[in-house]
Design a protein around this motif. Structure first.
Motif, short mmCIF file in Angstrom:
data_model
loop_
_atom_site.label_atom_id
_atom_site.label_comp_id
_atom_site.label_asym_id
_atom_site.label_seq_id
_atom_site.Cartn_x
_atom_site.Cartn_y
_atom_site.Cartn_z
N VAL A 341 -0.29 11.20 -6.70
CA VAL A 341 0.33 10.40 -7.78
C VAL A 341 1.63 10.58 -8.01
O VAL A 341 1.62 12.11 -7.71
N GLY A 342 3.22 9.65 -7.98
CA GLY A 342 3.82 10.14 -8.05
C GLY A 342 4.43 8.63 -7.76
O GLY A 342 3.85 7.35 -7.80
N ILE A 343 5.65 8.86 -7.87
CA ILE A 343 6.62 7.89 -7.51
C ILE A 343 6.22 7.56 -5.46
O ILE A 343 6.83 8.04 -4.76
N PHE A 344 6.44 5.95 -6.04
CA PHE A 344 6.32 5.30 -4.16
C PHE A 344 7.09 3.97 -3.93
O PHE A 344 7.49 3.19 -5.15
N GLY A 345 7.65 4.07 -3.15
CA GLY A 345 8.70 3.02 -2.93
C GLY A 345 9.79 2.54 -2.56
O GLY A 345 9.66 3.69 -1.51
#
Length: 465
Positions: A341-345
């Motif tokens: 889980v985390g920030i992707f992009g």
């Protein structure tokens, strides 16, 4: 930002002009006082020339100080103002000495210096201005040697009185403008704060709660990518694509919005975090935000799924009244496991989401479920088996997984089964019933019983061919 700059520049310019106005008033008052002290009937001597020359210096100083202050950059402006204020006090001290310490002008000028120092710069400014005042008085005493007599001639005091009166009127007007400006700015800030809170609240609908709290509190650096034990939920409406081709756009929009609103409300009641909506599909995560342990997260997720399935059954009647005769049913898949889980992009577009094999498995279980069925993995079943009644469906082949996956079909919560069952549902062609005992009020119980007895009597007496 462009709309704010003119106001900021205007406010800064107004603030920088006030010392110029006050300096002009004080110097004009001091020059007028010195001119009034001159005895024009007496022959010209060094003292008379010194007094008139000082008056001329005061008037010239106004222009020189103005040119020095406007040519300075913003960084050196404050330092220049301090030096000019020191020179102001020094020249006033010289004027007091050259005016022979005339009582009223002396008291008025000293009062003006104290007042201006304290209001413009506090204790440090007060010390600097008084140091300059004393130096000016000492210099004036050395070059003039004034007669130390008490003189209360109102003719001499007229210029200083006019100057002081004008000074305090101008200062009062300045304070009035400042208070009016502060009031206006406070009202604008209050409105911006209200609008900001409203926008922040609206933004919370589109972001996971953990991400929303981190962004609004300035703690984005705490959103690191990590592995967590999560329970992931997926659901969708069977044959929704076909239904979307049959319905008008407005009807389809109302149906989908009402469905998603109810699903989001139920997810919030059970503490789930809505990760995303994908058309009619819903993805909910338990365990990322305010987790209460893997077992509790899994149990709340299953209980949420049962509540959603029950709510969809109730909404069928609402949709039927809107002309949607097709029986809509949801398919649900749930899995528990360690996910990333985390920030992707990219730098321009990022998403806070959950990824991993166990997320994919939850989505595959949802696709493998029958209409109205809730499928859970063995990991979820192991955590909830003491509270949830399930049917073993054996192993199924899942796309993307080389080995068959053990799955279970959720029947209901154990507390709702047996003699304590609180929900009854059944469907057949021409027949539909759902009864939630938890929602039936005591004073409606007799009415419900009468309706059931009437329906039973009518059904028994009806000859069906």
């Amino acid at each position: 930002m462009q709309d704010d700059q003119p106001g900021e520049v205007r406010g800064r310019n107004d603030h920088s002009r006030y010392p110029i106005y006050f300096r002009s008033l004080i110097c004009f008052a001091a020059a007028g006082t010195l001119i009034n002290t001159v005895n024009w009937s007496m022959p010209w001597d060094a003292d008379k020339l010194l007094t008139l020359g000082t008056a001329a210096v005061l008037l010239i100083y106004i222009f020189v100080a103005y040119r020095l202050s406007v040519r300075r950059t913003e960084e050196s402006h404050a330092k220049m103002q301090r030096w000019l204020s020191f020179c102001d006090a020094t020249l006033i001290g010289v004027a007091i000495a050259l005016a022979n310490f005339t009582l009223l002008p002396t008291l008025l000028f000293i009062t003006m210096v104290q007042f201006n120092a304290l209001t413009m710069g506090g204790g440090r400014s007060w010390f600097e201005h008084n140091t300059g005042l004393l130096l000016g008085v000492g210099a004036g005493y050395l070059i003039h040697r004034p007669a130390l007599v008490v003189n209360a001639d109102l003719t001499i005091s007229a210029a200083s009185l006019i100057g002081v009166f004008t000074y305090f009127c101008a200062y009062a007007f300045r304070n009035y403008k400042q208070m009016a400006e502060l009031k206006r700015v406070n009202l604008e800030l209050a409105e911006e704060h209200r609008v900001g809170k409203l926008r922040t609240y609206k933004l919370s609908k589109y972001l996971p709660q953990r991400l929303w709290r981190a962004v609004t509190t300035g703690q984005e650096n705490q959103l690191v990518t990590e592995r967590k034990l999560l329970t992931v939920f997926f659901s969708d409406i069977k044959d929704f694509s076909q239904l979307s081709e049959e319905l008008e756009a407005e009807t389809l929009t109302d149906l989908l919005n009402s469905y998603l609103s109810e699903m989001a409300r139920i997810a919030g009641q059970y503490g789930g975090t809505i990760d995303k909506f994908i058309g009619d599909a819903v993805m909910v995560v338990f365990g990322d935000d305010q987790s209460k342990g893997g077992k509790s997260d899994a149990l709340r997720c299953v209980a949420m799924a049962l509540a959603m399935r029950k709510r969809v059954s109730e909404m069928k009647q609402e949709w039927y009244s809107k002309g949607i005769s097709r029986p809509l049913q949801v398919r649900i898949g749930i899995n528990t496991g360690y996910c990333t889980v985390g920030i992707f992009g990219t730098a321009n577009h990022q998403s806070y989401t959950v990824m991993g094999t166990h997320v994919n498995l939850a989505a595959r279980l949802e696709g493998a479920a029958d209409p109205g069925e809730i499928l859970i993995s063995h990991e979820t079943w192991a955590l909830t088996k003491h509270s949830v009644m399930c049917r073993d469906k054996g192993f199924i082949n899942v796309k993307g997984f080389s080995n068959p996956v053990k799955v279970y079909q959720v029947a209901d919560l154990r507390k709702n089964l047996g003699g304590q069952q609180s929900y009854v549902e059944d469907h057949a062609p021409g027949f539909s019933m759902h009864m939630d005992l938890d929602k039936i009020r005591n004073y409606d119980k007799d009415k419900v019983v009468q309706s059931l007895e009437k329906a039973l009597k009518t059904l028994k007496s009806k000859v069906i061919i």
